[in-house]
Design an enzyme around this catalytic site. Structure first.
Site, PDB file in Angstrom:
ATOM      1  N   PRO A   1      -4.874  -2.859   2.981  1.00 28.38           N
ATOM      2  CA  PRO A   1      -5.899  -2.761   4.032  1.00 28.38           C
ATOM      3  C   PRO A   1      -7.005  -3.784   3.797  1.00 28.38           C
ATOM      4  O   PRO A   1      -7.516  -3.901   2.688  1.00 28.38           O
ATOM      5  CB  PRO A   1      -6.418  -1.330   3.879  1.00 28.38           C
ATOM      6  CG  PRO A   1      -6.131  -0.967   2.453  1.00 28.38           C
ATOM      7  CD  PRO A   1      -4.870  -1.695   2.088  1.00 28.38           C
TER       8      PRO A   1
ATOM      9  N   GLY B   1      -2.803  -8.474  -0.483  1.00 27.92           N
ATOM     10  CA  GLY B   1      -3.973  -8.551   0.378  1.00 27.92           C
ATOM     11  C   GLY B   1      -4.168  -9.919   0.991  1.00 27.92           C
ATOM     12  O   GLY B   1      -3.477 -10.314   1.929  1.00 27.92           O
ATOM     13  N   ARG B   2      -5.123 -10.671   0.466  1.00 26.61           N
ATOM     14  CA  ARG B   2      -5.530 -11.922   1.097  1.00 26.61           C
ATOM     15  C   ARG B   2      -4.406 -12.940   1.314  1.00 26.61           C
ATOM     16  O   ARG B   2      -4.425 -13.665   2.320  1.00 26.61           O
ATOM     17  CB  ARG B   2      -6.672 -12.545   0.295  1.00 26.61           C
ATOM     18  CG  ARG B   2      -7.963 -11.740   0.413  1.00 26.61           C
ATOM     19  CD  ARG B   2      -9.055 -12.267  -0.491  1.00 26.61           C
ATOM     20  NE  ARG B   2     -10.302 -11.547  -0.266  1.00 26.61           N
ATOM     21  CZ  ARG B   2     -11.405 -11.775  -0.955  1.00 26.61           C
ATOM     22  NH1 ARG B   2     -11.415 -12.706  -1.895  1.00 26.61           N
ATOM     23  NH2 ARG B   2     -12.501 -11.082  -0.698  1.00 26.61           N
TER      24      ARG B   2
ATOM     25  N   HIS C   1      -9.299   6.636   2.785  1.00 24.32           N
ATOM     26  CA  HIS C   1     -10.014   5.703   1.893  1.00 24.32           C
ATOM     27  C   HIS C   1     -10.970   6.517   1.015  1.00 24.32           C
ATOM     28  O   HIS C   1     -12.063   6.892   1.427  1.00 24.32           O
ATOM     29  CB  HIS C   1     -10.790   4.674   2.713  1.00 24.32           C
ATOM     30  CG  HIS C   1     -11.143   3.436   1.943  1.00 24.32           C
ATOM     31  ND1 HIS C   1     -11.231   3.410   0.560  1.00 24.32           N
ATOM     32  CD2 HIS C   1     -11.427   2.166   2.347  1.00 24.32           C
ATOM     33  CE1 HIS C   1     -11.549   2.197   0.163  1.00 24.32           C
ATOM     34  NE2 HIS C   1     -11.675   1.411   1.228  1.00 24.32           N
TER      35      HIS C   1
ATOM     36  N   THR D   1     -10.563  -5.373   5.749  1.00 27.54           N
ATOM     37  CA  THR D   1     -11.519  -5.368   6.848  1.00 27.54           C
ATOM     38  C   THR D   1     -11.577  -6.742   7.503  1.00 27.54           C
ATOM     39  O   THR D   1     -11.758  -7.750   6.829  1.00 27.54           O
ATOM     40  CB  THR D   1     -12.919  -4.971   6.333  1.00 27.54           C
ATOM     41  OG1 THR D   1     -12.842  -3.654   5.791  1.00 27.54           O
ATOM     42  CG2 THR D   1     -13.937  -4.994   7.456  1.00 27.54           C
TER      43      THR D   1
ATOM     44  N   ALA E   1     -11.933   5.340  -2.074  1.00 22.36           N
ATOM     45  CA  ALA E   1     -12.229   4.397  -3.161  1.00 22.36           C
ATOM     46  C   ALA E   1     -13.444   3.539  -2.844  1.00 22.36           C
ATOM     47  O   ALA E   1     -14.128   3.720  -1.837  1.00 22.36           O
ATOM     48  CB  ALA E   1     -11.003   3.510  -3.402  1.00 22.36           C
ATOM     49  N   HIS E   2     -13.757   2.622  -3.757  1.00 22.06           N
ATOM     50  CA  HIS E   2     -14.640   1.473  -3.565  1.00 22.06           C
ATOM     51  C   HIS E   2     -16.087   1.818  -3.217  1.00 22.06           C
ATOM     52  O   HIS E   2     -16.799   1.032  -2.596  1.00 22.06           O
ATOM     53  CB  HIS E   2     -14.061   0.542  -2.485  1.00 22.06           C
ATOM     54  CG  HIS E   2     -12.711   0.018  -2.841  1.00 22.06           C
ATOM     55  ND1 HIS E   2     -11.951  -0.736  -1.991  1.00 22.06           N
ATOM     56  CD2 HIS E   2     -11.959   0.155  -3.985  1.00 22.06           C
ATOM     57  CE1 HIS E   2     -10.795  -1.049  -2.568  1.00 22.06           C
ATOM     58  NE2 HIS E   2     -10.792  -0.512  -3.784  1.00 22.06           N
TER      59      HIS E   2
ATOM     60  N   TYR F   1     -17.232   4.208  -1.213  1.00 27.13           N
ATOM     61  CA  TYR F   1     -17.478   4.785   0.109  1.00 27.13           C
ATOM     62  C   TYR F   1     -17.643   6.299  -0.008  1.00 27.13           C
ATOM     63  O   TYR F   1     -17.730   6.837  -1.106  1.00 27.13           O
ATOM     64  CB  TYR F   1     -16.364   4.371   1.064  1.00 27.13           C
ATOM     65  CG  TYR F   1     -16.323   2.869   1.269  1.00 27.13           C
ATOM     66  CD1 TYR F   1     -17.429   2.174   1.753  1.00 27.13           C
ATOM     67  CD2 TYR F   1     -15.188   2.121   0.938  1.00 27.13           C
ATOM     68  CE1 TYR F   1     -17.415   0.798   1.905  1.00 27.13           C
ATOM     69  CE2 TYR F   1     -15.164   0.741   1.088  1.00 27.13           C
ATOM     70  CZ  TYR F   1     -16.285   0.086   1.576  1.00 27.13           C
ATOM     71  OH  TYR F   1     -16.272  -1.280   1.726  1.00 27.13           O
TER      72      TYR F   1
END
Length: 354
Positions: free
Chosen positions: A29, A322-323, A180, A31, A182-183, A185
């Site tokens: 995922p 990811g990226r 979500h 953003t 994690a991170h 949030y």
């Protein structure tokens, strides 16, 4: 054309939860902030963005974070899944992925204190406790605001919003959801000792702080099933990148006990660096596998060689990329034909949907 035989495991089909996947590569995922900034509705560009990854043969696509309510929003331009207009706008996305033979799940998201009243409809951000985060909101360039401590009524409301968002995702054609957690949030704010100083049943030691996460998990599993529900968890926090559990192995055991207690079967441990050793000579995912025999999605700056090795040794069941998948919509085809990958350039690739 050269055929690359180095990465056999990555390309093998697999059965994970309710899903028959064409490969063991997942799209992590990420953003993108390409939804309408006022309505949170996605458009045709997002349809084509996900279609291309499905065409490539990605096994499981995990969507960008999709907020569960107006107050859950923490970045301009992020999509939502709480209104009928938003649900309808996601249907062409899921249809496009399915037309290409792909599988896509929605990451459902509440940022908690990592927000600002200008993003949350004029309301103060919510959190486990009224402790302000340090730093500023990416892509908004304003400091995080002082949050309100959530009442038990607020907690019940947000748990219900997570469950409703999961139902909305299925209605929109998604094959499941990822919570979500994690991170840094909202769910992680309850889980963490740096953002939760409550003295009720939602505070205390780590096992007790996981109460909110467990309530969300139970509600979402009741709504869509354990075989369609993934939970993402981590020590890493976007607003505190150096944070780590004091005893990583003990913390991981505590999380896994909570997952077992709630009937969770699909987990997504998240770390910045997949190969970083945390304790006992083991990485985060190796420590998780030590105590967990269910499905593990691995993530953390993975390259194909590291992912292939982790799949072969059984540390993970899916490798989330990811990226590189932003820079290379044809990521799998490039690996199969031994074609070099385009390097991710944030100045270029974060500004366009390719």
């Amino acid at each position: 054309m050269t055929t690359n035989t180095t990465f056999q495991k990555l390309f093998e089909p697999t059965q994970i939860g309710a899903w028959n996947l064409r490969s063991q590569i997942a799209m992590a995922p990420m953003t993108r902030s390409f939804a309408d900034p006022t309505t949170g509705v996605v458009g045709p560009d997002v349809v084509e963005y996900y279609r291309k990854r499905a065409q490539d043969g990605i096994g499981l696509i995990i969507s960008e974070g999709i907020v569960i309510s107006p107050r859950a929003k923490g970045n301009p331009g992020v999509p939502g899944i709480y209104s009928e207009e938003q649900i309808e706008a996601w249907k062409p996305v899921t249809e496009a992925v399915h037309q290409e033979g792909g599988t896509i799940i929605a990451q459902i998201w509440h940022v908690g204190r990592l927000s600002h009243h200008e993003l949350t409809g004029g309301q103060a951000p919510q959190s486990a406790s009224a402790i302000q985060a340090e730093g500023q909101i990416p892509r908004f360039r304003k400091p995080y605001e002082q949050p309100e401590e959530m009442s038990k009524k607020d907690i019940r409301e947000v748990v219900g919003q997570f469950a409703q968002a999961a139902k909305n995702a299925i209605k929109a054609g998604f094959d499941g959801v990822e919570i979500h957690g994690a991170h840094g949030y909202l769910i992680d704010q309850f889980n963490s000792d740096i953002s939760n100083n409550r003295s009720d049943e939602y505070g205390g030691d780590l096992a007790q702080r996981l109460t909110f996460m467990k309530e969300v998990l139970r509600a979402v599993i009741d709504a869509v099933g354990s075989d369609r529900t993934v939970i993402r968890f981590s020590a890493f926090k976007g607003d505190n990148i150096d944070y780590m559990w004091k005893d990583p192995e003990a913390a991981i055991r505590t999380f896994i006990e909570a997952f077992r207690e709630t009937g969770t079967t699909l987990i997504h441990p998240s770390t910045r660096y997949f190969t970083q050793v945390l304790a006992d000579g083991k990485t985060m995912h190796q420590l998780v596998r030590k105590y967990w025999d269910g499905t593990i999605i691995g993530v953390g700056d993975l390259d194909p060689g590291t992912a292939e090795a982790a799949l072969n040794e059984g540390t993970i069941d899916l490798a989330a990329i990811g990226r590189p998948l932003i820079a290379n919509p044809d990521y799998i085809q490039r690996l199969k034909t031994d074609t070099s990958l385009e390097t991710f350039d944030p100045n270029q690739h974060l500004l366009t949907l390719v």
